[in-house]
Write an enzyme that holds these catalytic residues in place. Structure first.
Site, PDB file in Angstrom:
ATOM      1  N   HIS A  56       0.846  -1.205   0.000  1.00 39.52           N
ATOM      2  CA  HIS A  56       0.000   0.000   0.000  1.00 39.52           C
ATOM      3  C   HIS A  56       0.874   1.244   0.000  1.00 39.52           C
ATOM      4  CE1 HIS A  56      -3.913   2.057   0.905  1.00 39.52           C
ATOM      5  NE2 HIS A  56      -3.048   3.014   1.231  1.00 39.52           N
ATOM      6  N   HIS A  58       1.418   5.420  -2.144  1.00 40.24           N
ATOM      7  CA  HIS A  58       0.904   6.472  -3.032  1.00 40.24           C
ATOM      8  C   HIS A  58       2.089   7.122  -3.739  1.00 40.24           C
ATOM      9  CE1 HIS A  58      -3.345   6.543  -1.625  1.00 40.24           C
ATOM     10  NE2 HIS A  58      -2.794   6.018  -0.543  1.00 40.24           N
ATOM     11  N   GLN A 151      -9.699   9.337  -5.235  1.00 42.04           N
ATOM     12  CA  GLN A 151      -9.447  10.047  -3.978  1.00 42.04           C
ATOM     13  C   GLN A 151     -10.640  10.893  -3.524  1.00 42.04           C
ATOM     14  OE1 GLN A 151      -6.195  10.743  -1.734  1.00 42.04           O
ATOM     15  NE2 GLN A 151      -8.206  10.863  -0.764  1.00 42.04           N
ATOM     16  N   HIS A 209      -9.393   1.697   0.036  1.00 44.14           N
ATOM     17  CA  HIS A 209      -9.238   2.420   1.291  1.00 44.14           C
ATOM     18  C   HIS A 209     -10.573   2.278   2.017  1.00 44.14           C
ATOM     19  CE1 HIS A 209      -5.859   4.178  -0.777  1.00 44.14           C
ATOM     20  NE2 HIS A 209      -5.575   4.984   0.233  1.00 44.14           N
ATOM     21  N   GLU A 212     -10.995   4.335   6.934  1.00 39.32           N
ATOM     22  CA  GLU A 212      -9.840   5.043   7.505  1.00 39.32           C
ATOM     23  C   GLU A 212     -10.376   6.176   8.379  1.00 39.32           C
ATOM     24  OE1 GLU A 212      -5.578   7.073   6.214  1.00 39.32           O
ATOM     25  OE2 GLU A 212      -7.067   6.642   4.682  1.00 39.32           O
ATOM     26  N   ASP A 308       2.505   3.323   2.830  1.00 35.99           N
ATOM     27  CA  ASP A 308       1.448   4.306   2.580  1.00 35.99           C
ATOM     28  C   ASP A 308       1.998   5.608   2.028  1.00 35.99           C
ATOM     29  OD1 ASP A 308      -1.078   5.359   2.356  1.00 35.99           O
ATOM     30  OD2 ASP A 308      -1.423   5.585   4.495  1.00 35.99           O
TER      31      ASP A 308
END
Length: 423
Positions: A56, A58, A151, A209, A212, A308
């Protein structure tokens, strides 16, 4: 033989093992192999491991810290807002340059497989194009798997679903989602249904996701598990973060964990970021925020740890070191028993490799000769020391080397070197 590694300790506890490599594959594993090779490396009782895997990340945001400004509150929501400010300023060249720099870091740390989410809510799909280019450039060194990540929410953003389908058609690998960021709980549940059905119809994996949040009523993992089971997607679906589970009552979780297991859904915790971003509304006692890793493992659920973020709007630190991730995960989850610590090592190697569906991963005859020699005797010591990656091997070729870590002291006026390892 092209290469033999001698006197290796393996993650499963075997010691003084030789590993023979030919044409990029492991062809023999045994004590004192009689064969000879063009190149031989003496591991000298050090740990030889399959490479680290980050399930995971970005990469589109990495190394953008301070652009266009610093996240002053350090919160998740300001980070999302800041990313929204940055997106119009992004250029493809800058995205590629930053991602390539991070990939250099990764190789040096023995991180040879990464699943990166890439934001598809920018109609230009600049980040998608950039990371597809990076994927092509690093293919000889890193298995880079991309997730189409909405997102801004697949229903909250008017063009997100169209953009996601465009990104998949361009070559992105996995369908992503963010149900807890939709406008309502109902919209979040609907987004999970839409995305899972689209993935099932097209044979894609799913990585969302999910929850969270510190809100114990954010229960989209239940919906994700339900649709995974309903659509027969066992083994192809992952819930990332799952931090709301840290705040759920035990009775509900006792029902939830068997559902996740039966649905074949994997989980990815992100210890560095979960411990940093969650619990922000608490005074004291303050919640840790990371999901229930030991309980999920005990229920037979695959759990991996992810990096992450690294130097981006959400997190100003990070270096691509998965041993740092495992070290934090061990502490946050209080996984200090011997087997629990070994499970933390597997959470940054074998387990994420399974989640990503990597072919030929591991230390077995026939596997790709992708290996890391660490300055440690075993996996627990590797985590304790965040051990130096002495040698990194990809498809039987050495691609990175670094010296062992030693401390220099002055004793009676004479220099003395002390190794950090236990004898």
């Amino acid at each position: 033989m092209d290469l033999i590694i001698r006197n290796a300790n393996l993650p499963d506890g075997r010691t003084n093992i030789d590993i023979a490599i030919e044409s990029g594959r492991i062809v023999a594993i045994d004590h004192k192999l009689p064969a000879r090779a063009v190149q031989e490396i003496d591991a000298a009782g050090n740990l030889v491991s399959p490479p680290f895997v980050d399930a995971h990340f970005h990469m589109d945001a990495t190394l953008s810290y301070g652009l266009p400004r610093v996240n002053q509150s350090g919160t998740l929501l300001e980070g999302i807002a800041l990313w929204g400010e940055l997106k119009p300023l992004l250029t493809q060249d800058a995205l590629v340059q930053r991602a390539m720099q991070y990939c250099d870091w990764a190789v040096g740390r023995g991180l040879l497989a990464i699943r990166s989410h890439v934001d598809i809510c920018d109609d230009r799909l600049l980040a998608v194009e950039a990371l597809l280019e990076v994927k092509k450039r690093v293919a000889a060194y890193i298995d880079l798997q991309l997730v189409a990540f909405p997102q801004d929410g697949i229903l909250r953003s008017a063009t997100a679903l169209t953009n996601l389908k465009r990104a998949m058609a361009m070559g992105v690998d996995v369908v992503g989602g963010i149900p807890h960021f939709e406008r309502t709980m109902a919209d979040g549940a609907e987004s999970v249904k839409i995305l899972c059905e689209y993935a099932a119809d097209n044979g894609y994996r799913v990585d969302m996701h999910c929850d969270e949040s510190d809100d114990p009523l954010s229960r989209h993992i239940e919906t994700l598990a339900y649709h995974s089971h309903r659509l027969g997607m066992q083994g192809r679906v992952t819930g990332s973060h799952l931090t709301s589970m840290h705040s759920m009552d035990n009775y509900y979780v006792s029902k939830l964990l068997p559902l996740i297991r039966e649905a074949g859904v994997a989980a990815i915790a992100n210890p560095l970021i979960n411990i940093t971003l969650q619990g922000r509304h608490d005074t004291y006692p303050k919640r840790r925020g990371m999901t229930r890793v030991p309980e999920m493992l005990a229920s037979g659920i695959d759990v991996a740890f992810g990096q992450d973020c690294a130097m981006d709007p959400w997190y100003s630190l990070g270096s691509g070191d998965m041993l740092e991730v495992a070290h934090m995960g061990l502490h946050v989850a209080q996984m200090t028993g011997q087997e629990a610590m070994r499970a933390c090592y597997r959470a940054v190697t074998e387990t994420p490799a399974t989640i990503l569906g990597l072919e030929g991963y591991g230390i077995q005859v026939g596997c790709h000769a992708d290996l890391v020699i660490l300055d440690a005797a075993n996996t627990i010591e590797a985590i304790r020391l965040r051990a130096a990656r002495l040698t990194v091997i990809r498809r039987g070729k050495v691609i990175s080397q670094m010296p062992a870590a030693k401390a220099s002291l002055q004793l009676d006026g004479r220099p003395s070197q002390i190794n950090f390892r236990l004898s």
